[in-house]
Scaffold this motif. Structure first.
Motif, short mmCIF file in Angstrom:
data_model
loop_
_atom_site.label_atom_id
_atom_site.label_comp_id
_atom_site.label_asym_id
_atom_site.label_seq_id
_atom_site.Cartn_x
_atom_site.Cartn_y
_atom_site.Cartn_z
N ARG A 77 0.81 -1.22 0.00
CA ARG A 77 0.00 0.00 0.00
C ARG A 77 0.85 1.27 0.00
O ARG A 77 0.64 2.17 -0.84
CB ARG A 77 -0.94 -0.01 1.21
CG ARG A 77 -1.88 1.18 1.30
CD ARG A 77 -2.88 0.96 2.43
NE ARG A 77 -3.79 2.08 2.59
CZ ARG A 77 -3.58 3.10 3.39
NH1 ARG A 77 -2.47 3.13 4.12
NH2 ARG A 77 -4.46 4.08 3.49
N THR A 106 3.11 1.64 -3.24
CA THR A 106 2.27 1.90 -4.42
C THR A 106 1.81 3.35 -4.43
O THR A 106 1.90 4.05 -5.45
CB THR A 106 1.04 0.97 -4.41
OG1 THR A 106 1.48 -0.39 -4.52
CG2 THR A 106 0.10 1.29 -5.57
N ARG A 107 1.34 3.83 -3.29
CA ARG A 107 0.86 5.21 -3.21
C ARG A 107 1.99 6.21 -3.41
O ARG A 107 1.80 7.26 -4.04
CB ARG A 107 0.15 5.43 -1.87
CG ARG A 107 -1.14 4.61 -1.77
CD ARG A 107 -1.93 4.91 -0.52
NE ARG A 107 -3.23 4.27 -0.60
CZ ARG A 107 -4.36 4.79 -0.15
NH1 ARG A 107 -4.34 5.97 0.43
NH2 ARG A 107 -5.51 4.15 -0.26
N PRO A 141 -2.92 -7.71 -4.43
CA PRO A 141 -2.54 -6.68 -3.46
C PRO A 141 -2.14 -5.35 -4.09
O PRO A 141 -2.51 -4.28 -3.60
CB PRO A 141 -1.36 -7.32 -2.72
CG PRO A 141 -1.57 -8.80 -2.87
CD PRO A 141 -2.19 -8.99 -4.21
N ILE A 142 -1.37 -5.40 -5.18
CA ILE A 142 -0.97 -4.16 -5.85
C ILE A 142 -2.19 -3.49 -6.49
O ILE A 142 -2.36 -2.27 -6.42
CB ILE A 142 0.13 -4.44 -6.89
CG1 ILE A 142 1.42 -4.87 -6.19
CG2 ILE A 142 0.39 -3.20 -7.75
CD1 ILE A 142 2.52 -5.32 -7.14
N TRP A 186 -5.37 -3.66 -5.58
CA TRP A 186 -6.21 -3.04 -4.55
C TRP A 186 -5.56 -1.75 -4.02
O TRP A 186 -6.25 -0.77 -3.76
CB TRP A 186 -6.46 -4.01 -3.41
CG TRP A 186 -7.54 -5.01 -3.70
CD1 TRP A 186 -7.37 -6.30 -4.13
CD2 TRP A 186 -8.96 -4.82 -3.59
NE1 TRP A 186 -8.59 -6.91 -4.30
CE2 TRP A 186 -9.58 -6.03 -3.96
CE3 TRP A 186 -9.75 -3.74 -3.21
CZ2 TRP A 186 -10.96 -6.19 -3.98
CZ3 TRP A 186 -11.13 -3.89 -3.22
CH2 TRP A 186 -11.73 -5.11 -3.59
N SER A 187 -4.25 -1.76 -3.87
CA SER A 187 -3.56 -0.56 -3.37
C SER A 187 -3.68 0.59 -4.36
O SER A 187 -3.94 1.74 -3.98
CB SER A 187 -2.08 -0.87 -3.11
OG SER A 187 -1.95 -1.85 -2.09
N TRP A 242 -5.62 4.36 -3.98
CA TRP A 242 -4.98 5.65 -4.25
C TRP A 242 -5.79 6.45 -5.26
O TRP A 242 -6.01 7.66 -5.09
CB TRP A 242 -3.56 5.45 -4.76
CG TRP A 242 -2.82 6.74 -4.99
CD1 TRP A 242 -2.09 7.44 -4.08
CD2 TRP A 242 -2.78 7.49 -6.21
NE1 TRP A 242 -1.59 8.59 -4.66
CE2 TRP A 242 -1.99 8.64 -5.96
CE3 TRP A 242 -3.33 7.30 -7.49
CZ2 TRP A 242 -1.74 9.59 -6.95
CZ3 TRP A 242 -3.08 8.26 -8.47
CH2 TRP A 242 -2.29 9.38 -8.20
#
Length: 359
Positions: free
Chosen positions: A61, A64-65, A83-84, A86-87, A91
């Motif tokens: 998270r 990525t942000r 996971p990437i 969703w992150s 954002w």
């Protein structure tokens, strides 16, 4: 335009998602777009449970942000629901940046195969993930229909292409495969339960069965089918040589959204045998001549009886298969991708301009 692409599937994985994204990024770069990739290579990773060769980003998270904030994309394309993905979705929603997404993988069907649960259990998660996407890109017309029926309405087409220089009917053969008893019946792809390989391996067919690929089911299938030739994962010219050495490409999967390996085989001049399901039926059509403008010759067979499909495919014209495979280009597929992300950006820009005009 500044485009960020967030994906949980990337090299060293070898699958249709990775090849599609790599080809699209190369074409975007050629056209002068500025692209930022957010992949598992940017993170510490852990093996996916039950599939150690797939590495999942750990706690992506924050990074990525940070990457998205630094790049300041005009639009984000989220390729996977991991996971990437969703992150990146979080954002985009918190910063008002438009994003598109794609339905590359039939996750509900894969999960159903692996858990024994109904695929209906997993669709609510898919609907939630894609709900805020400006466009959900789908590879085939039948997938578009299914997504709309499942409550994912904002669907747009994004076809697939093939590297015609690499996957061509002329060139060297794969020496080890070429020396096997004929006919050579080939499958290329992930060796995993959801690929339904046992339907092919159990079939009563002449010649030699060859499996190219790696995956969590490899050791089990090797033990169960000692007469089958498991070559392992191949790439580049070696993979292309394996295709063109085959007499028939057998695609037993019931869960693929497209089947990039099908068009790679066709472009290599290899007729295809498959079940009449999403992916193969969209490529080959019900009569084996594709959809839309008809081909003068049959290039593949979709049949509920896989043995019958293989035996009929072995009689088909290889040159016709190669001509048909030329229809699929990454240039045309990237045109569709660019149209979708441009529309997503313009929709948000138009809304912002309208709001400013009201001030």
């Amino acid at each position: 335009m500044r485009i960020a692409i967030a994906t949980d599937a990337w090299f060293p994985q070898v699958n249709g998602v990775v090849r599609t994204l790599a080809a699209t990024v190369a074409e975007l770069d050629r056209r002068g777009y500025e692209v930022e990739l957010i992949t598992p290579q940017n993170f510490a990773t852990m093996p996916m449970p039950g599939y150690a060769s797939i590495r999942l980003a750990m706690a992506p998270r924050f990074t990525t942000r940070r990457m998205l904030g630094r790049f300041k994309p005009d639009v984000v394309h989220i390729a996977t629901e991991g996971p990437i993905g969703w992150s990146a979705r979080g954002w985009c929603k918190s910063h008002g940046v438009p994003f598109t997404s794609a339905f590359h993988t039939q996750f509900p069907k894969y999960a159903a195969v692996r858990t024994g649960l109904s695929e209906d259990v997993f669709w609510p998660v898919m609907r939630r993930f894609h709900r805020s996407s400006r466009a959900v890109l789908a590879a085939t017309p039948s997938l578009e229909v299914e997504l709309r029926e499942r409550g994912i309405k904002q669907v747009r087409p994004w076809g697939r292409g093939v590297d015609h220089w690499l996957f061509r009917p002329t060139g060297e053969l794969h020496e080890a495969i070429a020396n096997l008893p004929k006919p050579i019946l080939l499958n290329v792809g992930r060796v995993a339960p959801e690929k339904n390989l046992e339907a092919f391996l159990d079939a009563n067919l002449p010649g030699s069965k060859v499996i190219v690929g790696d995956g969590p089911d490899l050791d089990r299938l090797k033990a169960l089918y000692p007469k089958v030739h498991f070559i392992g994962a191949l790439a580049g010219e070696e993979l292309a040589a394996a295709y063109r050495t085959a007499d028939c490409f057998v695609f037993p999967s019931l869960t693929d959204t497209f089947g990039l390996v099908v068009v790679e085989a066709l472009s290599s001049g290899v007729p295809v045998a498959a079940y009449p399901v999403q992916g193969p039926i969209d490529i080959l059509g019900p009569n084996g001549r594709g959809t839309g403008k008809e081909m003068p010759a049959t290039v593949g067979v979709c049949d509920d009886d896989l043995e019958h499909a293989v035996l009929k495919a072995l009689t088909l014209d290889r040159s016709a298969a190669a001509v048909f495979g030329q229809r699929f280009s990454w240039e045309r597929a990237t045109d569709q991708f660019v149209a979708a992300i441009t529309a997503a950006r313009m929709e948000v820009q138009s809304r912002s301009d309208h709001e400013l005009a009201l001030v």
